[in-house]
Design an enzyme around this catalytic site. Structure first.
Site, short mmCIF file in Angstrom:
data_model
loop_
_atom_site.label_atom_id
_atom_site.label_comp_id
_atom_site.label_asym_id
_atom_site.label_seq_id
_atom_site.Cartn_x
_atom_site.Cartn_y
_atom_site.Cartn_z
CG ASP A 159 -13.85 -6.97 1.66
OD1 ASP A 159 -13.61 -6.24 2.63
OD2 ASP A 159 -14.36 -6.56 0.60
CE LYS B 228 1.52 -17.51 -3.37
NZ LYS B 228 0.58 -18.65 -3.49
CG ASP C 55 -8.17 -4.57 1.39
OD1 ASP C 55 -9.12 -4.10 2.03
OD2 ASP C 55 -8.08 -4.51 0.15
CE1 TYR D 75 -3.62 -2.51 0.43
CE2 TYR D 75 -4.67 -0.49 1.16
CZ TYR D 75 -4.76 -1.79 0.71
OH TYR D 75 -5.99 -2.36 0.56
CG ASP E 41 -2.39 -20.01 -2.13
OD1 ASP E 41 -1.86 -20.02 -1.01
OD2 ASP E 41 -1.92 -20.64 -3.11
C1 IPM Z 1 -10.46 -1.17 3.91
C2 IPM Z 1 -10.71 -0.47 2.59
C3 IPM Z 1 -9.55 0.47 2.32
C4 IPM Z 1 -8.29 -0.36 2.23
C5 IPM Z 1 -9.72 1.37 1.07
C6 IPM Z 1 -11.00 2.15 1.11
C7 IPM Z 1 -8.54 2.28 0.90
O1 IPM Z 1 -10.89 -1.41 1.58
O2 IPM Z 1 -10.34 -0.46 4.93
O3 IPM Z 1 -10.43 -2.39 3.94
O4 IPM Z 1 -7.98 -0.92 1.18
O5 IPM Z 1 -7.61 -0.45 3.24
MG MG Z 2 -10.98 -3.42 2.27
#
Ligand code: IPM
Ligand code: MG
Length: 363
Positions: A254, A193, A250, A142, A226
Site C-alpha cells: 500500500d 522483524k 500487505d 493471516y 519499520d
Molecule cells: C490485499 C488486500 C487483502 C489482503 C484483503 C482484502 C483481505 O488488502 O490484497 O492487499 O489483506 O491481503
Molecule cells: Mg492490502
C-alpha cells in the site's frame, strides 16, 4: 487458434466497474492476438454472500480450478462489516488464495513519467521508479493457528493471532524473488522483524541459506520492516526486488502504491505451483465510497490483465503492447479522479477503458 479461459470475479464495490473495462481489453486481445480468450463469471466476496450465503461458494472454487487464469476485482464493504469472520467478503479472497495455493504475490510498483507529479512525494523521488514486492500470500499471521478472541473469567477478552512460517514456505518464496531479480537488477532485499520476532529471524536465516546455495550472483540485503517502510518513502529507488511476509507485504505494497501516483495504478499477480491458475487483481480495495459513480480508475485491473498475459500465457509482447497503450493514454493527459492533475483531462471509468482499447489499435 489456441484458446484460454479466464474466470472473472468482479466482487464488490468498484470491482464490477473496473473488471468491465478490463473485459473490453480482453476482447480486443482475443480478436487481435494469437490466443482466443473465453470468459465466464462467478461470485466472490460480499456479493457472493448476498447471493448464496457464503463469500466463497463451492461453485466459484470449482470454476476457478478449471480456469486458465482468474481476474478479480475487489471484495469488501461496510455492508458486510458486522458479519462473523467466516462470512466476511475478505474470507472469499483469502479462501481462493489458500485453496489454489497461490503463495507468491507479485506487486510491481512502477512510476510512469506522466504520473510522477500525481504522487504526494517529490517528482525526483519517484520518477522512473521500478520496484517489485514479492509478498508471501498463503502463510504467516493471516492463516496461522491458533487465532481468535476468547472471554476471560474476569470478564475481559483476549484476542490472538499467530505468525507462523515453515522453512519450505520461506524457501519457495525466496526462490521466486531471486529468480525475478535475475531478470532485473539482481538485487533482493528481504524484509523482516528479526530483532523482535523469532519466526522472522528464521525467515532471514532461510533466505540466506537459499541465497548461499543457489543465488550467489544476486545481491541480497536485509531490512527490518519499520526501516523498510521509512526507506520506501525516503528513497524508494534504492530497491529492486523486496521479498517479505504476508502481512508486511500487505502493508508495504500500500505504501508502494502511493509512489506510483495512486493506489488505482497498482496491479498484482498471485501465482502458485506451475499448472495452477493465477489470480490477477488490482492492489486497491473495493472503494465503497466511490462505487457505482463511474469514476474509479480501471488501470490497476487492466495492468493486472497485462501481468496475466505475461505470467500465465507467456504473451510478453502483448503485455508490453498493453502497457504501452496505458502509457500512451496517460501521455495524452487523460486522468481519472484519483490521478487528476491541473491541466489534464478528467475522465470516468468507462472513458478510460475505451481510450486504452483505442490506443491498442483499430478494432
Ligand atoms: C490485499 C488486500 C487483502 C489482503 C484483503 C482484502 C483481505 O488488502 O490484497 O492487499 O489483506 O491481503
Ligand atoms: Mg492490502
Amino acid at each position: 487458434m489456441p484458446s484460454k479461459h479466464i474466470l472473472l470475479l468482479p466482487g464488490d464495490g468498484i470491482g464490477p466497474e473496473v473488471v468491465a473495462e478490463t473485459e473490453k481489453v480482453i476482447g480486443w486481445f482475443s480478436q487481435h492476438g494469437p490466443v482466443k480468450f473465453t470468459t465466464s463469471m462467478a461470485f466472490i466476496g460480499g456479493s457472493a454472500y448476498d447471493a448464496t450465503g457464503t463469500p466463497f461458494p463451492d461453485e466459484t472454487l470449482a470454476k476457478a480450478r478449471k480456469a486458465d487464469a482468474i481476474l478479480l476485482g475487489a471484495v469488501g464493504g461496510p455492508k458486510w462489516e458486522g458479519l462473523p469472520y467466516g462470512s466476511r467478503p475478505e474470507r472469499g479472497l483469502l479462501g481462493l488464495r489458500k485453496e489454489l495455493g497461490l503463495f507468491a504475490n507479485l506487486r510491481p510498483a512502477l512510476c510512469y513519467d506522466a504520473l510522477a507529479d500525481a504522487s504526494t512525494l517529490k517528482r525526483d523521488v519517484v520518477a522512473g521508479l521500478d520496484i517489485i514486492i514479492v509478498r508471501e500470500l498463503t502463510g504467516g499471521i493471516y492463516f496461522g493457528q491458533p487465532r481468535g478472541v476468547e472471554q476471560l473469567p474476569d470478564g475481559t477478552r483476549r484476542g490472538f493471532n499467530t505468525e507462523v512460517y515453515t522453512s519450505p514456505e520461506v524457501t519457495r518464496i525466496a526462490r521466486v524473488a531471486f529468480e525475478l531479480a535475475k531478470k532485473r537488477q539482481r538485487r533482493v532485499c528481504s524484509v523482516d522483524k528479526a530483532n523482535v520476532l523469532e519466526c522472522t529471524e528464521m525467515w532471514r536465516e532461510e533466505v540466506i541459506a537459499v541465497h548461499k546455495e543457489s543465488y550467489r550472483d544476486v545481491d541480497l540485503s536485509h531490512m527490518y520492516v519499520d526501516n523498510a517502510a521509512m526507506q520506501l518513502v525516503r528513497n524508494p529507488k534504492q530497491f529492486d526486488v523486496i521479498v517479505t511476509t504476508n502481512m508486511f507485504g500487505d502493508i508495504l505494497s500500500d505504501i508502494a502504491s502511493q509512489l506510483t501516483g495512486s493506489l488505482g495504478m497498482l496491479p498484482s499477480a498471485s501465482m502458485g505451483e506451475p499448472g495452477t491458475p493465477g489470480v490477477f487483481e488490482p492492489v486497491h480495495g473495493s472503494a465503497p465510497d466511490i462505487a457505482g459513480k463511474g469514476i474509479a480508475n480501471p488501470i490497476a485491473t487492466i495492468l493486472s490483465f497485462a501481468m496475466m498475459l505475461k505470467y500465465s500465457f507467456e504473451l510478453v509482447q502483448e503485455a508490453h503492447h498493453l502497457e504501452r497503450a496505458v502509457m500512451h493514454v496517460l501521455d495524452q493527459g487523460l486522468r481519472t479522479a484519483d490521478i487528476m492533475q491541473p491541466g489534464m483531462t478528467r475522465v470516468g471509468t468507462g472513458e478510460m477503458g475505451d481510450a486504452i482499447v483505442k490506443a491498442l489499435g483499430p478494432n
